[in-house]
Design an enzyme around this catalytic site. Structure first.
Site, PDB file in Angstrom:
ATOM      1  N   HIS A  58       0.936  -1.187  -0.002  1.00  0.00           N
ATOM      2  CA  HIS A  58      -0.044  -0.078   0.017  1.00  0.00           C
ATOM      3  C   HIS A  58       0.897   1.354  -0.159  1.00  0.00           C
ATOM      4  O   HIS A  58       0.429   2.356   0.370  1.00  0.00           O
ATOM      5  CB  HIS A  58      -0.750   0.076   1.215  1.00  0.00           C
ATOM      6  CG  HIS A  58      -1.745  -1.165   1.349  1.00  0.00           C
ATOM      7  ND1 HIS A  58      -2.868  -1.537   0.714  1.00  0.00           N
ATOM      8  CD2 HIS A  58      -2.003  -2.003   2.366  1.00  0.00           C
ATOM      9  CE1 HIS A  58      -3.395  -2.675   0.838  1.00  0.00           C
ATOM     10  NE2 HIS A  58      -2.589  -2.816   2.026  1.00  0.00           N
ATOM     11  N   HIS A 220      -8.014  -3.862  -0.506  1.00  0.00           N
ATOM     12  CA  HIS A 220      -7.548  -5.373  -0.772  1.00  0.00           C
ATOM     13  C   HIS A 220      -8.508  -5.898  -1.832  1.00  0.00           C
ATOM     14  O   HIS A 220      -8.512  -7.089  -1.939  1.00  0.00           O
ATOM     15  CB  HIS A 220      -7.578  -6.136   0.413  1.00  0.00           C
ATOM     16  CG  HIS A 220      -6.860  -5.406   1.666  1.00  0.00           C
ATOM     17  ND1 HIS A 220      -7.479  -4.544   2.406  1.00  0.00           N
ATOM     18  CD2 HIS A 220      -5.491  -5.461   1.912  1.00  0.00           C
ATOM     19  CE1 HIS A 220      -6.314  -4.091   3.189  1.00  0.00           C
ATOM     20  NE2 HIS A 220      -5.424  -4.583   2.917  1.00  0.00           N
TER      21      HIS A 220
END
Lengths: 333, 333
Positions: A58, A220
């Site tokens: 991320h 996700h």
């Protein structure tokens, strides 16, 4: 799978090694496996320490927010997987400057479990720990269930504001109060156009039709609230802003900070086209934009998509937002 | 085509509108079509003005480099198309602070033609203009034909160093000398994994096999020097560094600045894995890394790929590299 990697199992280790080779003057590893990183000058005596953590994949979340005027330490997990409580404990010890430690992280099961365990272990060692869990993703749970929502790009504001408060010498309760207040006053919503590929799996995390988009998808690939044909940028902006403001009404005349976050593959050009629409929508409602952040703040590797976050400011938060900070991934207004 | 846009023909206009809404305190438009942007405080009296320009689709190139300690103005073209000489002339007028104007841009036919025409028109108005054309892309022409090479991410260094020199009050010849010196001492090489999509065309700019990569590809998809199966990150880094150092040998003990540039869709995680390899390769040769920039500096919309640039420093360039700058985009060591 097309990625610039060597061994799919070593992506995180090699990324961390590169990061420490690049930014060793600002970041320091507290473990031989490099899964715990802290500010080079940690612990800062007399300051509340702030730690975060979460899965990799991320960037700049979570690593990128460690630095002066920002976080003190981070626990690094594998791709999309929580770091262990052991790593969190090591980070906690390394950043405790005598005033306790605040954990700020996103609301995901593994992270909650491990951070809670780490807090208990720290307590046994005499380090007081408090936790604030970010729950800014409007799409992840309906109104009324705010505390069960996921945390996404709005985490940036929790970090920034709590860190600025900690820098004033405030105690743990006060720093926690700011993080809670920031979380209460920020909402985010995202939209995805394409999946990402987990290196160890080698295929896309989900399928999405050639002309489709998914509104409300998590970072996700968690399911969103609507999948359908791709709409125009103005329509997308309208949906995101409207959902956020229905969930958290903001009176005309009040000030906000806006964050347009790219999920990975979406060009900056498109983020500015979205910003244009968001700006006009807020202006129409008489909501004043104090400042804005446009770029990649919380990504999902090569996922195409974006999120909009809106922080409802007041005088206290505005002042904290203005405090300078410095990280290897400086994200500036 | 999956993009957050409204009308494919209005991508640049709407992007510029968003940019000015976001950064109106730092940037100012000098034309009703917004194709010419300058620093809000332009012209800076007693300072050489520096302008750049080129096609859109490469953010933060070119727009993102206008600001204090950086460029004074930019001429903005359509996606991958040169801006007109008229736009360049308007920018030139707006940034001339009495010491003349330096054009710094990449070596592409349309840009060269239009910047040369603008320089002639400016000359008729009594504004002295000099030009430096970046030619850092090693793969675009063999050694011996350096002046015919394309300009890519290495432009960042020409901007940064010439701008720092201009800020010292140096005259046009001196500022030009620094830009020429930077161009002589920087080399870049890129590799692409996937194409980008021109909004007005709606399909990929080129095809590349499922498991293939192309080494030396240009930022508009210009053919590279080798297409083949994708290799490991370490092998890619080795090829790029070796090609650069064969073209521009750097003695052991000398210092360099390294730029790892993402082309758009490549995650920051992968750029750090590449940096790790580049760092080690330079270390093995005894070349010292003074600093590094890792992120997106010159993109091709959603193209997956990256480039490595190496700047051979000396005392003069190192000092100029250290000077602070401030732009709406985050580009920081």
């Amino acid at each position: 799978m097309k990625k610039f990697i060597n061994n799919p199992e070593k992506v995180v280790d090699e990324m961390l090694e590169g990061l420490l080779l690049a930014h060793g003057d600002q970041l320091r590893s507290v473990r031989s496996d490099n899964r715990g990183l802290v500010r080079a000058d940690a612990p800062v005596q007399g300051k509340v320490g702030i730690a975060t953590g979460g899965g990799s994949g991320h960037l700049p979340l979570f690593l990128g927010y460690v630095g002066k005027g920002m976080l003190d330490g981070v626990a690094v997990g594998d791709i999309f997987a929580s770091p262990s409580s052991r790593v969190m404990l090591d980070v906690t010890r390394a950043i405790n400057g005598g005033k306790g430690v605040l954990y700020i992280y996103g609301n995901y099961g593994g992270d909650v479990m491990n951070f809670d365990a780490a807090a208990e272990l720290a307590d046994l060692e005499g380090i007081r720990v408090e936790s604030v869990v970010a729950t800014d993703d409007v799409a992840s749970m309906p109104k009324g269930n705010e505390s069960q929502r996921r945390g996404v790009a709005g985490l940036f504001y929790l970090y920034k504001l709590a860190a600025a408060k900690a820098d004033t010498g405030a105690d743990l309760d006060e720093v926690k109060r700011i993080a809670v207040k920031a979380n209460d006053r920020v909402r985010s919503m995202g939209v995805a156009l394409s999946p990402c590929v987990l290196p160890a799996v080698g295929r896309p995390t989900f399928e999405i039709g050639e002309d489709d988009m998914e509104i409300g998808m998590g970072i996700h690939g968690e399911p969103g609230i609507h999948r359908g044909k791709i709409r125009t940028a103005d329509e997308v902006a309208q949906t995101l802003v409207q959902s956020i403001l229905e969930d958290m009404p903001i009176p005309a005349g009040d000030q906000v900070s806006v964050l347009i976050n790219g999920l990975g593959a979406t060009p900056l050009e498109e983020l500015y086209i979205i910003y244009r629409a968001v700006h006009k929508l807020l202006e129409e409602r008489g909501i004043r934009i104090y400042n804005r952040y446009i770029g990649e703040f919380a990504t999902s590797m090569e996922m195409a998509g974006l999120s909009v976050s809106i922080l409802h400011l007041d005088d206290e938060l505005r002042e904290l937002l203005d405090a300078p900070f410095e990280t290897p991934f400086r994200m500036q207004e």
